[in-house]
Design a protein around this motif. Structure first.
Motif, PDB file in Angstrom:
ATOM      1  N   LEU A  32     -13.432  -4.955 -29.195  1.00  0.00           N
ATOM      2  CA  LEU A  32     -13.463  -5.704 -27.927  1.00  0.00           C
ATOM      3  C   LEU A  32     -12.211  -6.248 -27.729  1.00  0.00           C
ATOM      4  O   LEU A  32     -11.295  -6.755 -28.197  1.00  0.00           O
ATOM      5  N   VAL A  33     -11.936  -5.590 -26.782  1.00  0.00           N
ATOM      6  CA  VAL A  33     -10.541  -6.063 -25.483  1.00  0.00           C
ATOM      7  C   VAL A  33     -11.263  -6.664 -24.274  1.00  0.00           C
ATOM      8  O   VAL A  33     -11.835  -6.637 -23.449  1.00  0.00           O
ATOM      9  N   PRO A  34     -11.057  -8.504 -23.979  1.00  0.00           N
ATOM     10  CA  PRO A  34     -10.922  -9.431 -23.077  1.00  0.00           C
ATOM     11  C   PRO A  34     -10.613  -8.847 -21.645  1.00  0.00           C
ATOM     12  O   PRO A  34      -8.973  -8.282 -22.174  1.00  0.00           O
ATOM     13  N   LEU A  35      -9.956  -8.568 -20.835  1.00  0.00           N
ATOM     14  CA  LEU A  35      -9.776  -8.782 -19.799  1.00  0.00           C
ATOM     15  C   LEU A  35      -9.157 -10.271 -19.280  1.00  0.00           C
ATOM     16  O   LEU A  35      -9.523 -11.423 -19.598  1.00  0.00           O
ATOM     17  N   ASP A  36      -8.329 -10.304 -18.246  1.00  0.00           N
ATOM     18  CA  ASP A  36      -7.657 -11.699 -17.535  1.00  0.00           C
ATOM     19  C   ASP A  36      -8.957 -12.053 -17.860  1.00  0.00           C
ATOM     20  O   ASP A  36      -9.366 -11.638 -16.418  1.00  0.00           O
ATOM     21  N   TRP A  37      -8.939 -13.258 -16.933  1.00  0.00           N
ATOM     22  CA  TRP A  37     -10.347 -14.719 -16.448  1.00  0.00           C
ATOM     23  C   TRP A  37      -9.938 -14.203 -15.178  1.00  0.00           C
ATOM     24  O   TRP A  37      -9.374 -14.163 -14.397  1.00  0.00           O
ATOM     25  N   TYR A  38     -11.066 -13.829 -14.793  1.00  0.00           N
ATOM     26  CA  TYR A  38     -11.275 -13.634 -13.418  1.00  0.00           C
ATOM     27  C   TYR A  38     -11.360 -15.168 -12.631  1.00  0.00           C
ATOM     28  O   TYR A  38     -11.075 -15.562 -11.418  1.00  0.00           O
ATOM     29  N   PRO A 188      -4.870  -2.687 -21.928  1.00  0.00           N
ATOM     30  CA  PRO A 188      -4.489  -1.057 -23.517  1.00  0.00           C
ATOM     31  C   PRO A 188      -6.419  -0.888 -23.848  1.00  0.00           C
ATOM     32  O   PRO A 188      -5.854  -1.400 -25.533  1.00  0.00           O
ATOM     33  N   VAL A 189      -7.024  -0.620 -24.015  1.00  0.00           N
ATOM     34  CA  VAL A 189      -7.992  -0.179 -24.946  1.00  0.00           C
ATOM     35  C   VAL A 189      -7.888   1.101 -25.663  1.00  0.00           C
ATOM     36  O   VAL A 189      -8.073   2.557 -24.712  1.00  0.00           O
ATOM     37  N   PRO A 190      -8.215   1.437 -26.809  1.00  0.00           N
ATOM     38  CA  PRO A 190      -7.520   2.472 -27.083  1.00  0.00           C
ATOM     39  C   PRO A 190      -8.087   3.776 -27.592  1.00  0.00           C
ATOM     40  O   PRO A 190      -9.850   3.740 -26.963  1.00  0.00           O
ATOM     41  N   GLY A 191      -7.697   5.152 -26.204  1.00  0.00           N
ATOM     42  CA  GLY A 191      -9.273   6.321 -26.598  1.00  0.00           C
ATOM     43  C   GLY A 191      -9.355   5.889 -25.014  1.00  0.00           C
ATOM     44  O   GLY A 191     -10.328   7.328 -24.507  1.00  0.00           O
ATOM     45  N   LEU A 192      -9.534   4.908 -23.881  1.00  0.00           N
ATOM     46  CA  LEU A 192      -9.652   4.296 -22.844  1.00  0.00           C
ATOM     47  C   LEU A 192      -8.582   5.093 -21.395  1.00  0.00           C
ATOM     48  O   LEU A 192      -8.696   5.691 -20.781  1.00  0.00           O
ATOM     49  N   GLY A 193      -7.364   3.519 -21.261  1.00  0.00           N
ATOM     50  CA  GLY A 193      -7.075   3.170 -21.128  1.00  0.00           C
ATOM     51  C   GLY A 193      -7.011   3.008 -18.850  1.00  0.00           C
ATOM     52  O   GLY A 193      -8.530   2.764 -19.593  1.00  0.00           O
TER      53      GLY A 193
END
Length: 424
Positions: A32-38, A188-193
């Motif tokens: 699980l990779v969280p993105l920056d906050w909205y 930086p999600v491995p395998g996705l980009g």
């Protein structure tokens, strides 16, 4: 609990969601990779989080979950409790949706793990509600003037729906909703980009679903030829614009015929009811041998459910292609006759709403003729052979689908195959 990845509730939420396409493959959440906050505050914080699902067969997919965090648990949509607070499915948290959409409207291409490109930020200022009926994505209606399509299954690069809408907008096509912008991730999600998280388009006013409109016309034997002709003209306009924008190729008809025959062989194993039709269908596919087929970017999954009738005419929606195909497959050029065949078969399904089969047959013939006459006024005998092969290929797929999911409906595509081979 430090992250939601440890929460059984999140796993149940993702693997059981209508938009999760990996059911039956033994999937489990592995990253699980969280993105920056909205938005982030003591009372409400919202962000997108990208989960990796790994399958027993070794494959993996990526899905977007929009999560709101609050000091106290809400009544529904709970996903667990972490250091950030009580986590919830943000699509069940109206305040979270308003905050997220507002952030999308305000943020440009600055540094961070997500950014937005929005040409009409004022369109994102109204009340936000979840628009019902979707399956593979989640649509949010904003103030009755915009739709935010949250992509659930994420794929690297530009989403095809955005790319096609952008190209058609630049070509001046009026057959689609206006594109207001998109939201993209560089996490930086491995395998996705890099990938797209959402598309923002015009909310078509007073729009009526094409499938429902056609079914009612077939049920009452009401004339649908004007609508069918307008749909044919709209599809032709879209195909011309796509041909001018995306790469095109030529494919040997023998190769296409071999591919269709291979699909038929596999289909017979899943639906033995096709066996008596194999010889006639093979002969129909062989009609492609010796031809050179033009291929281009197409809709890829065209049927009445992908159309809306508005006061300004017909609009075509959802250019992502067949959901079960990979993005690489959906980006490949295809024959425009696949889209035409999809609509012809959709007309055939609409006749299932009629009580009288003889009446339905007449309605179908008139409707199909009007659609084809507007799409290709000078259709040639060679093009009719190509179209017949693609209609058969589509109906074979339908037989397998109905066999597996709705056995009582299998007679609909089976009758179409019988009639098609008799005529050809």
């Amino acid at each position: 609990m430090t992250t939601l990845l440890e929460s059984p509730a999140l796993s149940d939420h993702v693997l059981g969601a209508r938009w999760f396409s990996g059911k039956g493959r033994g999937g489990r959440l592995t990253a699980l990779v969280p993105l920056d906050w909205y938005v982030r505050s003591d009372e409400l914080s919202v962000r997108s989080e990208i989960v990796t699902v790994t399958y027993d067969d070794g494959g993996h997919e990526f899905y977007q979950v929009v999560v709101s965090y609050r000091p106290q648990a809400l009544g529904s949509g709970g996903l667990g409790h972490t250091n950030e607070g009580h986590a919830h499915d943000a699509t069940r948290d109206p305040a979270a949706l308003r905050a997220m959409v507002s952030a999308m409207a305000q943020r440009g291409g600055e540094s961070g793990t997500w950014s937005s490109v929005v040409s009409h930020p004022e369109a994102l200022s109204g009340e936000v509600t979840v628009f019902g009926g979707e399956q593979s994505n989640t649509n949010l209606e904003v103030g009755g003037v915009a739709l935010v399509k949250l992509f659930r299954k994420l794929e690297a690069g530009r989403n095809l729906d955005i790319a096609v809408h952008d190209a058609l907008a630049r070509a001046g096509s009026g057959a689609v909703a206006r594109l207001y912008g998109w939201v993209e991730s560089t996490a930086p999600v491995p395998g996705l980009g890099g990938c797209d998280l959402a598309m923002i388009v015009e909310r078509l006013q007073d729009a009526v679903d094409g499938w429902g409109l056609a079914c009612e016309a077939a049920r009452t034997d009401s004339d649908f030829t004007d609508h069918a002709a307008a749909l044919g003209s709209a599809l032709a306009q879209v195909h011309r614009a796509l041909a001018d924008t995306f790469p095109a190729q030529r494919v040997d008809g023998a190769t296409v015929a071999a591919t269709m025959r291979a699909r038929l062989d596999q289909a017979v194993l899943a639906a033995p009811v096709l066996e008596p039709h194999v010889t006639a269908l093979t002969s129909l596919f062989e009609g492609l041998v010796g031809l050179q087929l033009n291929t281009q970017q197409t809709h890829g999954d065209f049927h009445l459910g992908q159309t809306l009738h508005t006061p300004g005419g017909w609009r075509i929606i959802d250019f992502e292609g067949e959901p079960m195909k990979s993005l690489e497959e959906r980006r490949l050029p295809d024959s425009k006759w696949r889209d035409v065949a999809g609509m012809v078969r959709s007309f055939g399904y609409a006749t299932s709403a009629a009580d009288d089969p003889s009446t339905a047959a007449g309605w179908l013939d008139r409707t199909t003729a009007a659609f084809l006459g507007a799409y290709a006024p000078q259709i040639t005998a060679e093009q009719r052979r190509i179209l017949a092969a693609y209609i058969a290929d589509k109906a074979i797929y339908e037989v397998v689908y109905e066999t597996r999911n709705r056995p009582t409906w299998v007679g609909i595509p089976l009758l179409a195959l019988q009639q098609l081979t008799e005529r050809n």
